[in-house]
Enzyme design. Structure first.
Site, PDB file in Angstrom:
ATOM      1  N   LYS A 171       1.016  -1.454  -0.192  1.00 49.21           N
ATOM      2  CA  LYS A 171      -0.053  -0.079  -0.168  1.00 49.21           C
ATOM      3  C   LYS A 171       0.881   1.489  -0.085  1.00 49.21           C
ATOM      4  CE  LYS A 171      -4.169  -1.926  -0.445  1.00 49.21           C
ATOM      5  NZ  LYS A 171      -4.990  -1.286  -1.462  1.00 49.21           N
ATOM      6  N   SER A 173      -2.316 -12.761   3.872  1.00 47.63           N
ATOM      7  CA  SER A 173      -3.101 -12.967   2.663  1.00 47.63           C
ATOM      8  C   SER A 173      -1.961 -13.102   1.803  1.00 47.63           C
ATOM      9  CB  SER A 173      -3.035 -11.341   2.213  1.00 47.63           C
ATOM     10  OG  SER A 173      -2.211 -10.596   2.360  1.00 47.63           O
TER      11      SER A 173
HETATM   12  N1  PMP Z   1      -3.327  -8.001   1.624  1.00 49.23           N
HETATM   13  C1  PMP Z   1      -3.556  -7.304   2.203  1.00 49.23           C
HETATM   14  C2  PMP Z   1      -2.142  -7.514   4.263  1.00 49.23           C
HETATM   15  C3  PMP Z   1      -3.453  -6.024   2.588  1.00 49.23           C
HETATM   16  O1  PMP Z   1      -3.741  -5.262   2.810  1.00 49.23           O
HETATM   17  C4  PMP Z   1      -4.223  -5.212   0.911  1.00 49.23           C
HETATM   18  C5  PMP Z   1      -4.849  -3.942   0.712  1.00 49.23           C
HETATM   19  N2  PMP Z   1      -6.586  -3.904   1.473  1.00 49.23           N
HETATM   20  C6  PMP Z   1      -3.790  -6.350   0.107  1.00 49.23           C
HETATM   21  C7  PMP Z   1      -3.810  -7.487   0.011  1.00 49.23           C
HETATM   22  C8  PMP Z   1      -4.871  -6.382  -1.426  1.00 49.23           C
HETATM   23  O2  PMP Z   1      -4.634  -5.270  -1.755  1.00 49.23           O
HETATM   24  P1  PMP Z   1      -5.727  -4.849  -2.714  1.00 49.23           P
HETATM   25  O3  PMP Z   1      -6.284  -3.684  -1.912  1.00 49.23           O
HETATM   26  O4  PMP Z   1      -4.611  -3.715  -4.195  1.00 49.23           O
HETATM   27  O5  PMP Z   1      -6.489  -5.799  -3.498  1.00 49.23           O
END
Ligand code: PMP
Length: 326
Positions: free
Chosen positions: A46, A274
């Site tokens: 991010k 994630s």
């Molecule tokens: N993994 C984590 C830990 C995140 O904080 C985010 C963002 N919410 C993402 C993946 C996914 O990214 P995006 O919002 O670009 O789909």
């Protein structure tokens, strides 16, 4: 952007140009490469949108120097925006649903931002509403709204996508990434599909999340522990374009947890849930391509490890599955 070999003026200049590293457990015939977004200064993917969006909003006059950005965020976006805001001379306020990790909220505060919590049961929708209410009360305040702002996608189209293609000399068969706002996947996918319209694109979500409904599949809504990806209301995920996606892969919490622990114990990656989900899904896509079940223009798969496990130690991320609070 930096090659990390010359002195820099600001930590903001270290955002992006992250390493691309092979996932060793993936098949040799179809290697999986992970973009290690933990190498950004705020230790997550991010930071890219924080820098890109604040710079663009200032350039376009949507945000004035000395103004305020107010963003509903699960945390990593706040950290990314906080670094950019501080370095570019604007204030930052973040609205965070309570369930998200305390580490992230402490980091946002340390970076000089204000953090406001909303009740967990109001979800991201409650945080979005509160952010807009606050913006209406302040002069010179904008809500970048990462869930609906095309600049989120553009940040990845302009940086993450090209970096991946350069590192692999254009040989990218499949792109597999977790979707929160979907900015990461959409930006990389748009860039990839422009290079080769046959690039295979897979979205990753936790089991219990409802992105699958956008492809006409029956998804059963349930709580999940994986943090940062998934949705309970696909209408709020305005950036997600189902037409760009060949497949949506659902990963159970337990599979993501096993994989994030394995990535640490076998491959030296201190990445969070994630990333565990993304790795498991990317390995699955690579195995399908190897077995002739997937159609990709090259025998390579790229994924994204979005953030670090250190951010979730208080939630017991490395304890047993049952003890992990998610
Ligand atoms: N993994 C984590 C830990 C995140 O904080 C985010 C963002 N919410 C993402 C993946 C996914 O990214 P995006 O919002 O670009 O789909």
């Amino acid at each position: 952007m930096t090659d990390h070999r010359t002195p820099l003026d600001s930590v903001l200049e270290t955002v992006g140009e992250t390493p691309l590293v092979r996932v060793q457990a993936a098949p040799d015939e179809v290697p999986v490469y992970a973009k290690l977004e933990t190498f950004n200064p705020g230790a997550s993917v991010k930071d890219r949108i924080g820098k890109y969006m604040v710079e663009q909003m200032l350039e376009r006059g949507e945000l004035e120097p000395g103004g305020t950005v107010i963003e509903p965020t699960a945390g990593n976006t706040g950290i990314g925006f906080a670094i950019a805001a501080q370095q570019l001379g604007v204030d930052a306020v973040f609205v965070v649903p309570e369930r998200f990790s305390v580490e992230k909220q402490q980091l946002m505060s340390a970076l000089g931002a204000e953090v406001i919590n909303t009740p967990t049961d109001e979800g991201m929708g409650g945080a979005i509403d509160r952010a807009h209410e606050l913006a209406a009360e302040l002069d010179d305040a904008v809500v970048p709204q990462q869930f609906g702002n095309p600049l989120n996608v553009e940040a990845h189209y302009e940086t993450t996508g090209p970096e991946i293609f350069e590192a692999l000399d254009g040989e990218v068969g499949a792109v597999v990434a977790g979707c929160g706002t979907a900015g990461t996947l959409m930006g990389i996918a748009k860039y990839a599909l422009e290079q080769d319209e046959d690039t295979y694109v897979a979205a990753v979500e936790p089991e219990g999340s409802l992105y699958s409904e956008t492809k006409g599949e029956d998804a059963e809504e349930a709580d999940y522990k994986i943090e940062g990806i998934g949705t309970h209301d696909p209408d709020t995920n305005e950036l997600f374009e189902p037409d760009l996606v060949d497949e949506i892969l659902q990963v159970p919490d337990r599979r993501a947890h096993d994989e994030l622990k394995r990535l640490a114990s076998e491959e030296g990656h201190l990445v969070a849930s994630s990333s565990g989900a993304a790795s498991a899904a990317a390995r699955h896509v690579a195995e399908q391509i190897r077995d002739g079940e997937g159609d990709a223009p090259h025998d390579t798969v790229v994924t994204v490890f979005a953030d670090s496990s250190e951010r979730y130690l208080s939630k017991g991320i490395y304890r047993s599955f049952e003890e992990w609070e998610g």
